[in-house]
Write a protein that holds these residues in place. Structure first.
Motif, PDB file in Angstrom:
ATOM      1  N   TRP A   1     -15.803   1.949  10.760  1.00  0.00           N
ATOM      2  CA  TRP A   1     -15.028   1.715   9.401  1.00  0.00           C
ATOM      3  C   TRP A   1     -13.564   2.079   9.245  1.00  0.00           C
ATOM      4  O   TRP A   1     -13.031   1.199   8.495  1.00  0.00           O
TER       5      TRP A   1
ATOM      6  N   ASN B   1     -10.624  -0.799   8.893  1.00  0.00           N
ATOM      7  CA  ASN B   1     -10.132  -0.790   7.349  1.00  0.00           C
ATOM      8  C   ASN B   1      -8.748  -0.055   7.475  1.00  0.00           C
ATOM      9  O   ASN B   1      -8.085   0.071   6.611  1.00  0.00           O
TER      10      ASN B   1
ATOM     11  N   SER C   1      -5.610  -0.841   8.216  1.00  0.00           N
ATOM     12  CA  SER C   1      -4.428  -1.503   7.602  1.00  0.00           C
ATOM     13  C   SER C   1      -4.672  -0.982   5.915  1.00  0.00           C
ATOM     14  O   SER C   1      -3.587  -0.907   5.281  1.00  0.00           O
ATOM     15  N   SER C   2      -5.824  -1.245   5.289  1.00  0.00           N
ATOM     16  CA  SER C   2      -5.916  -1.081   3.847  1.00  0.00           C
ATOM     17  C   SER C   2      -5.837   0.517   3.517  1.00  0.00           C
ATOM     18  O   SER C   2      -6.042   0.665   2.488  1.00  0.00           O
ATOM     19  N   LEU C   3      -5.910   1.531   4.383  1.00  0.00           N
ATOM     20  CA  LEU C   3      -6.167   2.899   4.131  1.00  0.00           C
ATOM     21  C   LEU C   3      -4.951   3.449   3.876  1.00  0.00           C
ATOM     22  O   LEU C   3      -4.602   4.711   3.266  1.00  0.00           O
TER      23      LEU C   3
END
Length: 169
Positions: free
Chosen positions: A15, A19, A21-23
């Motif tokens: 996970w 994810n 890049s969005s963290l």
């Protein structure tokens, strides 16, 4: 009801990578998160120096990444049974306003403020030892006294605490 990220079939590392890049994490922060998750899953005891060794980074870079992760509310660092605990639930939580991200934040913050830098792995371990022997208020008082004498080291602070303890006995 169990949170989705605590289900036995859920892979934290998959996970995190999916994810990434969005963290809003830097490369060092991402590496630190991945290794912390690995160590937590396997029950491996870690601290900043172990993270640095395993990731091939300097301890200063690891400390900077840990501090940033705490500030971004992605990581909780606490002391349990004289060991540092690294909790990454902040990566997965969506309602972050009700979540406590750092235990002993005032104490760690006070030390980092007075020392004008993040605490090292050795200092965090020593501070954990002191917290088992002395009250947090006593440690803060010793920190302030040491700062007044411009003696900003845990060894000096421990000496103040031990001298007070011996005087009171």
């Amino acid at each position: 009801m169990k949170e989705w990220y605590k289900e036995p079939y859920f892979s934290h590392r998959d996970w995190i990578l999916a994810n990434a890049s969005s963290l809003s994490l830097g490369t060092d922060e991402l590496l630190v998160c991945l290794y912390i998750d690995f160590a937590n899953e396997k029950g491996i005891v870690i601290d900043q120096s172990i993270l640095a060794e395993k990731l091939g980074l300097k301890v200063e870079k690891v400390n900077k990444a840990l501090k940033s992760l705490v500030q971004k509310k992605k990581l909780v660092i606490s002391l349990t049974d004289n060991r540092l605990q690294f909790d990454l639930e902040g990566l997965f939580k969506t309602d972050t306003e009700e979540y406590e991200f750092v235990k002993n934040e005032d104490l760690f913050g006070a030390f980092e403020e007075v020392f004008a830098r993040p605490l090292t792995a050795t200092e965090l371990t020593k501070l954990a030892d002191l917290l088992h022997e002395f009250k947090e208020e006593e440690i803060v008082q010793a920190l302030r006294l040491a700062d007044g004498y411009q003696k900003r080291s845990l060894a000096y602070i421990e000496t103040i605490l031990r001298n007070r303890q011996n005087y009171e006995q």
